[in-house]
Scaffold this motif. Structure first.
Motif, PDB file in Angstrom:
ATOM      1  N   TYR A  33       0.776  -1.234   0.000  1.00 49.64           N
ATOM      2  CA  TYR A  33       0.000   0.000   0.000  1.00 49.64           C
ATOM      3  C   TYR A  33       0.809   1.285   0.000  1.00 49.64           C
ATOM      4  O   TYR A  33       0.342   2.300  -0.509  1.00 49.64           O
ATOM      5  CB  TYR A  33      -0.933   0.022   1.222  1.00 49.64           C
ATOM      6  N   ARG A  34       1.976   1.294   0.613  1.00 53.90           N
ATOM      7  CA  ARG A  34       2.688   2.550   0.807  1.00 53.90           C
ATOM      8  C   ARG A  34       4.080   2.517   0.213  1.00 53.90           C
ATOM      9  O   ARG A  34       4.728   1.488   0.159  1.00 53.90           O
ATOM     10  CB  ARG A  34       2.790   2.888   2.295  1.00 53.90           C
ATOM     11  N   GLY A  35       4.534   3.684  -0.190  1.00 56.51           N
ATOM     12  CA  GLY A  35       5.900   3.848  -0.642  1.00 56.51           C
ATOM     13  C   GLY A  35       6.170   3.293  -2.019  1.00 56.51           C
ATOM     14  O   GLY A  35       5.281   2.799  -2.701  1.00 56.51           O
ATOM     15  N   GLU A  36       7.414   3.392  -2.406  1.00 57.12           N
ATOM     16  CA  GLU A  36       7.818   2.972  -3.753  1.00 57.12           C
ATOM     17  C   GLU A  36       7.635   1.483  -3.992  1.00 57.12           C
ATOM     18  O   GLU A  36       7.302   1.074  -5.096  1.00 57.12           O
ATOM     19  CB  GLU A  36       9.267   3.386  -4.027  1.00 57.12           C
ATOM     20  N   ARG A  37       7.857   0.656  -2.963  1.00 57.10           N
ATOM     21  CA  ARG A  37       7.675  -0.793  -3.150  1.00 57.10           C
ATOM     22  C   ARG A  37       6.267  -1.113  -3.626  1.00 57.10           C
ATOM     23  O   ARG A  37       6.071  -2.031  -4.411  1.00 57.10           O
ATOM     24  CB  ARG A  37       7.922  -1.554  -1.842  1.00 57.10           C
ATOM     25  N   SER A  38       5.291  -0.356  -3.152  1.00 53.07           N
ATOM     26  CA  SER A  38       3.893  -0.649  -3.481  1.00 53.07           C
ATOM     27  C   SER A  38       3.561  -0.356  -4.941  1.00 53.07           C
ATOM     28  O   SER A  38       2.597  -0.887  -5.491  1.00 53.07           O
ATOM     29  CB  SER A  38       2.952   0.140  -2.574  1.00 53.07           C
ATOM     30  N   ARG A  39       4.354   0.463  -5.580  1.00 50.08           N
ATOM     31  CA  ARG A  39       4.052   0.862  -6.960  1.00 50.08           C
ATOM     32  C   ARG A  39       4.237  -0.281  -7.971  1.00 50.08           C
ATOM     33  O   ARG A  39       3.765  -0.185  -9.089  1.00 50.08           O
ATOM     34  CB  ARG A  39       4.881   2.066  -7.357  1.00 50.08           C
ATOM     35  N   SER A  40       4.880  -1.368  -7.583  1.00 52.14           N
ATOM     36  CA  SER A  40       5.018  -2.503  -8.496  1.00 52.14           C
ATOM     37  C   SER A  40       3.743  -3.344  -8.548  1.00 52.14           C
ATOM     38  O   SER A  40       3.615  -4.216  -9.396  1.00 52.14           O
ATOM     39  CB  SER A  40       6.217  -3.380  -8.112  1.00 52.14           C
ATOM     40  N   GLY A  41       2.804  -3.074  -7.669  1.00 51.18           N
ATOM     41  CA  GLY A  41       1.498  -3.734  -7.687  1.00 51.18           C
ATOM     42  C   GLY A  41       0.412  -2.736  -8.026  1.00 51.18           C
ATOM     43  O   GLY A  41       0.667  -1.542  -8.170  1.00 51.18           O
ATOM     44  N   TRP A  42      -0.811  -3.218  -8.146  1.00 52.85           N
ATOM     45  CA  TRP A  42      -1.896  -2.312  -8.515  1.00 52.85           C
ATOM     46  C   TRP A  42      -2.709  -1.843  -7.320  1.00 52.85           C
ATOM     47  O   TRP A  42      -3.613  -1.034  -7.454  1.00 52.85           O
ATOM     48  CB  TRP A  42      -2.799  -2.951  -9.572  1.00 52.85           C
ATOM     49  N   THR A  43      -2.396  -2.316  -6.114  1.00 50.04           N
ATOM     50  CA  THR A  43      -3.171  -1.935  -4.937  1.00 50.04           C
ATOM     51  C   THR A  43      -2.596  -0.734  -4.194  1.00 50.04           C
ATOM     52  O   THR A  43      -3.100  -0.366  -3.137  1.00 50.04           O
ATOM     53  CB  THR A  43      -3.265  -3.112  -3.950  1.00 50.04           C
ATOM     54  N   THR A  44      -1.585  -0.114  -4.724  1.00 50.07           N
ATOM     55  CA  THR A  44      -0.921   0.987  -4.031  1.00 50.07           C
ATOM     56  C   THR A  44      -1.882   2.126  -3.691  1.00 50.07           C
ATOM     57  O   THR A  44      -2.795   2.440  -4.443  1.00 50.07           O
ATOM     58  CB  THR A  44       0.255   1.533  -4.871  1.00 50.07           C
ATOM     59  N   GLU A  45      -1.628   2.708  -2.538  1.00 46.95           N
ATOM     60  CA  GLU A  45      -2.319   3.936  -2.138  1.00 46.95           C
ATOM     61  C   GLU A  45      -1.334   5.103  -2.097  1.00 46.95           C
ATOM     62  O   GLU A  45      -1.638   6.154  -1.556  1.00 46.95           O
ATOM     63  CB  GLU A  45      -2.955   3.757  -0.747  1.00 46.95           C
ATOM     64  N   ALA A  46      -0.155   4.897  -2.680  1.00 46.46           N
ATOM     65  CA  ALA A  46       0.932   5.875  -2.583  1.00 46.46           C
ATOM     66  C   ALA A  46       0.566   7.229  -3.174  1.00 46.46           C
ATOM     67  O   ALA A  46       1.137   8.242  -2.776  1.00 46.46           O
ATOM     68  CB  ALA A  46       2.198   5.333  -3.241  1.00 46.46           C
ATOM     69  N   ASP A  47      -0.370   7.284  -4.103  1.00 49.17           N
ATOM     70  CA  ASP A  47      -0.784   8.571  -4.660  1.00 49.17           C
ATOM     71  C   ASP A  47      -1.786   9.295  -3.760  1.00 49.17           C
ATOM     72  O   ASP A  47      -2.027  10.479  -3.932  1.00 49.17           O
ATOM     73  CB  ASP A  47      -1.391   8.377  -6.052  1.00 49.17           C
ATOM     74  N   LEU A  48      -2.358   8.560  -2.820  1.00 52.53           N
ATOM     75  CA  LEU A  48      -3.364   9.136  -1.925  1.00 52.53           C
ATOM     76  C   LEU A  48      -2.830   9.406  -0.526  1.00 52.53           C
ATOM     77  O   LEU A  48      -3.282  10.324   0.142  1.00 52.53           O
ATOM     78  CB  LEU A  48      -4.573   8.194  -1.809  1.00 52.53           C
ATOM     79  N   LEU A  49      -1.879   8.557  -0.085  1.00 52.47           N
ATOM     80  CA  LEU A  49      -1.431   8.611   1.296  1.00 52.47           C
ATOM     81  C   LEU A  49       0.067   8.380   1.400  1.00 52.47           C
ATOM     82  O   LEU A  49       0.617   7.538   0.686  1.00 52.47           O
ATOM     83  CB  LEU A  49      -2.132   7.524   2.120  1.00 52.47           C
ATOM     84  N   ASP A  50       0.703   9.086   2.307  1.00 51.38           N
ATOM     85  CA  ASP A  50       2.069   8.805   2.729  1.00 51.38           C
ATOM     86  C   ASP A  50       1.988   8.174   4.107  1.00 51.38           C
ATOM     87  O   ASP A  50       0.901   7.955   4.639  1.00 51.38           O
ATOM     88  CB  ASP A  50       2.888  10.096   2.814  1.00 51.38           C
ATOM     89  N   GLY A  51       3.143   7.952   4.688  1.00 49.88           N
ATOM     90  CA  GLY A  51       3.163   7.389   6.038  1.00 49.88           C
ATOM     91  C   GLY A  51       2.906   5.901   6.022  1.00 49.88           C
ATOM     92  O   GLY A  51       2.919   5.258   4.981  1.00 49.88           O
TER      93      GLY A  51
END
Length: 188
Positions: A33-51
């Motif tokens: 869900y968070r950070g750069e690691r999450s961007r390799s999947g489609w469930t990331t919330e990195a564009d909506l939330l940090d932390g």
């Protein structure tokens, strides 16, 4: 073994988590869900939330709840069991709640999430005798809502406010976040 071959051959083995699993669960959830690691999947919330999405203490708190469990999905890779998916299940009087759902980003979109969700629904209905599953999803996550709808979940139009100011839920990048309750009858 390649990611594709893992996805194609993987049948999850399920078990409930213990406190010894807390650090691995927290790391898996963060990676989805968070950070750069999450961007390799489609469930990331990195564009909506940090932390952070959760912490070891947060996982331990969930594990301490007598009405909740964390379901783990593991696969055998060259004789070693690897944690690749997790989900929180909680018993309520008329339904089970499904949340904190994660699949390792590099293995997403290969059927592991469907296996996890099906096992969670089986537990809710067969083991807990609960007729319905509910969850809350950030309603801006349209691709995620659509994924659940394809699995029989319905939007309820019931919204919950996002807990702005509570760092346990992350640091919002937008001011229009909210959760929508999704539900599915398990009796159909």
């Amino acid at each position: 073994m390649s990611v594709q071959s893992i996805q194609e051959a993987a049948t999850l083995q399920f078990r409930f988590a213990s406190t010894d699993d807390a650090a691995a669960i927290a790391d898996l959830v963060e990676s989805g869900y968070r950070g750069e690691r999450s961007r390799s999947g489609w469930t990331t919330e990195a564009d909506l939330l940090d932390g952070q999405r959760t912490s070891v203490d947060g996982v331990l708190e969930v594990l301490a709840d007598s009405d909740g469990r964390i379901l783990l999905g593991e696969i055998d890779v060259d004789g070693v069991r690897q944690l690749v998916a997790s989900a929180h299940l909680s018993r309520h009087p008329a339904y089970a709640y499904f949340g904190m759902f994660s699949v390792r980003p590099g293995l997403q979109n290969g059927g592991l999430g469907r296996q996890m969700l099906a096992e969670a629904e089986r537990i809710a209905l067969n083991d807990w005798s609960l007729p319905e599953m509910r969850m809350s999803v950030i309603d801006l996550r349209t691709e995620l809502v659509a994924w659940y709808e394809r699995r029989g979940y319905q939007r309820t139009g019931i919204y919950l406010p996002f807990p702005y100011g509570d760092k346990r839920f992350g640091l919002p990048k937008r001011s229009d976040l909210r959760f929508e309750i999704l539900k599915k009858s398990l009796l159909d």
